[in-house]
Design a protein around this motif. Structure first.
Motif, PDB file in Angstrom:
ATOM      1  N   THR A   1      19.369 -86.242 -47.418  1.00  0.00           N
ATOM      2  CA  THR A   1      20.568 -86.436 -47.139  1.00  0.00           C
ATOM      3  C   THR A   1      21.183 -87.629 -48.022  1.00  0.00           C
ATOM      4  O   THR A   1      22.433 -87.630 -48.220  1.00  0.00           O
TER       5      THR A   1
ATOM      6  N   THR B   1      28.696 -84.771 -48.784  1.00  0.00           N
ATOM      7  CA  THR B   1      28.889 -84.659 -47.437  1.00  0.00           C
ATOM      8  C   THR B   1      28.965 -83.142 -47.113  1.00  0.00           C
ATOM      9  O   THR B   1      28.554 -82.668 -45.901  1.00  0.00           O
TER      10      THR B   1
ATOM     11  N   TYR C   1      28.541 -88.206 -40.349  1.00  0.00           N
ATOM     12  CA  TYR C   1      28.258 -87.580 -41.425  1.00  0.00           C
ATOM     13  C   TYR C   1      28.868 -88.120 -42.641  1.00  0.00           C
ATOM     14  O   TYR C   1      28.459 -87.841 -43.831  1.00  0.00           O
ATOM     15  N   LEU C   2      30.128 -88.726 -42.580  1.00  0.00           N
ATOM     16  CA  LEU C   2      30.592 -89.246 -43.633  1.00  0.00           C
ATOM     17  C   LEU C   2      30.203 -90.619 -44.214  1.00  0.00           C
ATOM     18  O   LEU C   2      30.325 -91.008 -45.301  1.00  0.00           O
TER      19      LEU C   2
ATOM     20  N   THR D   1      27.023 -91.705 -45.115  1.00  0.00           N
ATOM     21  CA  THR D   1      26.137 -91.673 -46.172  1.00  0.00           C
ATOM     22  C   THR D   1      26.775 -91.645 -47.560  1.00  0.00           C
ATOM     23  O   THR D   1      26.515 -92.452 -48.466  1.00  0.00           O
ATOM     24  N   SER D   2      27.992 -90.828 -47.904  1.00  0.00           N
ATOM     25  CA  SER D   2      28.638 -91.189 -48.867  1.00  0.00           C
ATOM     26  C   SER D   2      29.621 -92.258 -49.138  1.00  0.00           C
ATOM     27  O   SER D   2      29.587 -92.803 -50.310  1.00  0.00           O
TER      28      SER D   2
ATOM     29  N   GLY E   1      33.265 -82.188 -43.423  1.00  0.00           N
ATOM     30  CA  GLY E   1      32.723 -82.888 -44.478  1.00  0.00           C
ATOM     31  C   GLY E   1      33.895 -82.697 -45.564  1.00  0.00           C
ATOM     32  O   GLY E   1      33.696 -82.929 -46.791  1.00  0.00           O
TER      33      GLY E   1
ATOM     34  N   ASP F   1      37.386 -84.027 -48.053  1.00  0.00           N
ATOM     35  CA  ASP F   1      37.330 -84.970 -48.894  1.00  0.00           C
ATOM     36  C   ASP F   1      38.950 -85.552 -48.833  1.00  0.00           C
ATOM     37  O   ASP F   1      39.913 -84.972 -48.109  1.00  0.00           O
TER      38      ASP F   1
END
Length: 692
Positions: A100, A105, A310-311, A313-314, A433, A435
């Motif tokens: 991951t 995402t 989830y967001l 990590t990026s 996910g 943007d």
């Protein structure tokens, strides 16, 4: 470890650490000897190496002090300011199983589906993936979702009928005249649902035992051949050592699949948190990691706010990490546009009151309602669709926490105007996910006045103009410089140092590397007053203990759990303030007890997934069986504390070694080696080790 010995060790450790609160109460400031010059008050070469490692890293590892001393402290510091010149491939290899960390995402969402995506599939708005491994994960979550919906419907029906499922008689109640043998072990009538779950667990346990007899690849193939109900039961009932045994020999991707069958969202969170710990422990670019942690905390986002699981990590990888030693304005823009920040502070929902969306006007509505004198659409008559309003969260935190500071001289009017500037900075489906995008229909039209500056109507570019204005503001320069000095020098950094750092910030266009270089070259940073003057946060303490012990970390989840228990879960601070860097927040009796327990557990090899070779730490005390407890204590004080131990701490630990339960000495076996793990734990819990 026998209970009595553990209690003795803990009592000893608390005695050792008791001096920490005393030191904090009386202050850390040292009196300058009469006639001493500033140069005389500075550190010698070894102390400079220890100090640099304590401040620019998460603490020295075995051999680090000697290595940095040989290289030259100044040369080592300069190299850390250019992490791109340092090979960190060994860390990359440790992180490679965590897929991951490298995914976009949307790819994370696709592989580890959130509830919203599962709901779309249940509603027929999306399809299950064809790949059998992905499909297994989706089917397990779909089964869980459908079960939950069934329970809700049953509860609703029961409520509509006036019943109370909690108080209703069980199907097998003896008074109903049914079979009296249908009872639980307690003698009460057995609940059919409880019986079903018990049978399901029993079958799952038997199936798990069968799986353990298979090779890893065959084990995974067999799991994929199961029904969704069976797979979910296996994943749910396999915990702890049983789960580890089930995944033994599997590839990293297969292990991810096994964990995702139970909770795909947790896989994403676990990998991010474990990676943070492993980077802090093993990176050859430790200053880069310290700065990543610093800036994430400065631009804090809470991981447990919905889509941010989830967001994030990026966010850390793409918005924070690339800019930690670059220009502050670039970092500010990257965080402002990050989906994680937009979602966390709700700016993605912010709508200008006079925007088309705010007025309820469609994107291609003709001018039949007319226009105002400034060519803005007039509010339509009659009932308009209820629109989301202006959200000031980001505008306020941008000025108060990210740039100017709470005393930055802005007004509530400025907050409102900045909020209007950032209307239209939004997201596409954050839970799936999505943007960043700029939506003109949500953006407040017209000019805005921010801190006395007119921001002309210019759509998305208005936000960039405000970020530029704030990044160049002298109050921002001072606030950022002061916060950096607080992290690296002291809780109350010298004003003269902060002023010089501020001037560097303004002169060098907010170049973070140059501001740090000014600080690292300052006499204040290298003064003896600064040496071991900062109390470690829980993150600093846990990571530095692992580093100092030379531990091998195979699974960092237990370390993450330790930080959670200590009140500093990675990415877990809910308010946008981030975690405090000051000592008074982290030092109290409960916190010390937690630290002592961890230190003793780490040294004794009781932390799951972490292995410590205590004997190797005490190398040099003599041949096996010849070293006594006092020799071992002296060696460990040198290896773990570089000899920086007070007489009070040394005497306290030394006295505890007189107890045979701790020293392991026996009259009938005087050559029995001392309890190295116990001594190590006591030193890791000492006041000196808890300072950096």
């Amino acid at each position: 470890m026998p209970l009595r010995r553990h209690r003795l060790l803990l009592a000893a450790a608390l005695l050792v650490a008791a001096g920490l609160t005393t030191q904090l109460a009386v202050g850390r400031k040292r009196d300058k000897p009469a006639g001493a010059t500033e140069m005389q008050m500075r550190m010698d070469d070894q102390k400079r190496a220890v100090h640099a490692l304590n401040r620019l890293t998460f603490g020295p590892r075995p051999g680090d002090v000697e290595r940095v001393t040989r290289m030259g402290v100044d040369k080592w510091v300069e190299l850390q300011l250019h992490p791109d010149k340092i090979d960190d491939s060994a860390l990359d290899a440790r992180l490679s199983p965590f897929r991951t960390l490298r995914m976009a995402t949307k790819e994370i969402v696709e592989n580890f589906p959130p509830n919203q995506l599962i709901k779309q599939i249940a509603d027929g708005k999306a399809s299950l993936p064809r790949d059998p491994t992905k499909r297994a994960v989706y089917e397990a979550q779909l089964q869980r979702y459908e079960d939950k919906q069934e329970r809700k419907e049953e509860a609703a029906k029961s409520g509509a009928a006036g019943g109370n499922p909690q108080n209703a008689p069980s199907v097998g109640n003896a008074s109903s005249g049914n079979d009296p043998d249908n009872k639980s072990d307690s003698g009460a009538a057995a609940d059919p649902e409880q019986m079903r779950r018990r049978d399901e667990r029993r079958r799952a346990n038997l199936k798990t035992q069968e799986l353990l007899d298979l090779p890893a690849d065959e084990r995974m193939k067999e799991i994929l051949r199961m029904s969704p109900e069976e797979r979910r039961a296996i994943a749910t009932t396999s915990k702890g050592a049983k789960a580890d045994a089930l995944m033994e020999g599997m590839s990293p991707q297969q292990k991810e699949t096994m964990m995702a069958l139970k909770n795909p969202e947790q896989v994403v969170v676990d990998e991010l948190m474990q990676a943070k710990m492993l980077r802090a422990i093993y990176s050859e670019r430790p200053l880069d990691e310290v700065m990543t942690d610093f800036w994430f905390n400065h631009f804090n986002v809470f991981i447990n706010k919905g889509a941010d699981r989830y967001l994030l990590t990026s966010y850390e990888r793409d918005a924070i990490r690339p800019h930690v030693l670059g220009k502050f304005e670039d970092l500010l823009v990257a965080t402002a546009k990050s989906p994680a920040m937009l979602f966390y502070l709700d700016n993605w929902l912010s709508v200008g009151p006079e925007s088309e969306v705010g007025l309820g006007i469609g994107p291609h509505r003709p001018n039949r309602r007319g226009r105002g004198h400034d060519n803005r659409p007039q509010r339509p008559r009659g009932k308009a669709k209820q629109a989301r309003g202006l959200n000031e969260n980001y505008g306020r935190e941008l000025m108060e926490l990210h740039t100017l500071s709470v005393n930055g001289g802005y007004s509530q009017k400025d907050v409102t105007e900045v909020a209007k500037v950032f209307t239209g900075w939004t997201l596409d489906q954050p839970n799936l996910g999505g943007d960043f995008r700029f939506e003109p229909r949500m953006h407040e039209p017209g000019d805005k006045i921010v801190l006395g500056h007119r921001i002309k109507q210019n759509g998305e570019k208005e936000g960039l103009e405000v970020l530029h204005l704030l990044a160049r503001n002298p109050k921002t320069a001072h606030f950022i410089s002061q916060k950096l000095a607080m992290r690296f020098v002291s809780d109350d950094p010298p004003a003269a140092l902060v002023d010089r750092m501020t001037q560097t910030y303004l002169k060098k266009d907010g170049d973070i590397r140059e501001v740090l270089r000014t600080m690292f070259k300052s006499p204040e940073f290298w003064s003896s007053e600064a040496y071991r003057a900062k109390v470690k946060t829980p993150l600093d303490f846990v990571v530095s203990a692992v580093r100092a012990s030379g531990a091998e970390v195979d699974d960092a989840r237990a370390l993450v759990g330790t930080l959670n228990n200590m009140g500093m879960m990675p990415y877990g601070m809910m308010p946008p303030t981030g975690y405090s860097m000051k000592a008074d927040v982290w030092v109290n009796s409960s916190a010390l007890l937690g630290r002592m327990n961890f230190a003793l557990g780490l040294a004794a090899g009781k932390i799951r997934g972490v292995k410590v070779d205590s004997v190797n730490l005490a190398a040099g005390t003599g041949a096996p069986g010849t070293a006594d407890a006092q020799q071992t204590l002296a060696t460990l004080e040198n290896s773990l504390l570089s000899g920086d131990v007070s007489k009070q701490t040394h005497d306290t630990i030394s006295k505890q070694l007189e107890d045979s339960q701790i020293s392991q000495r026996r009259l009938d076996d005087p050559k029995r080696p001392p309890n190295i793990a116990a001594i190590t734990g006591l030193i890791l819990g000492s006041p000196e080790f808890q300072r950096r």
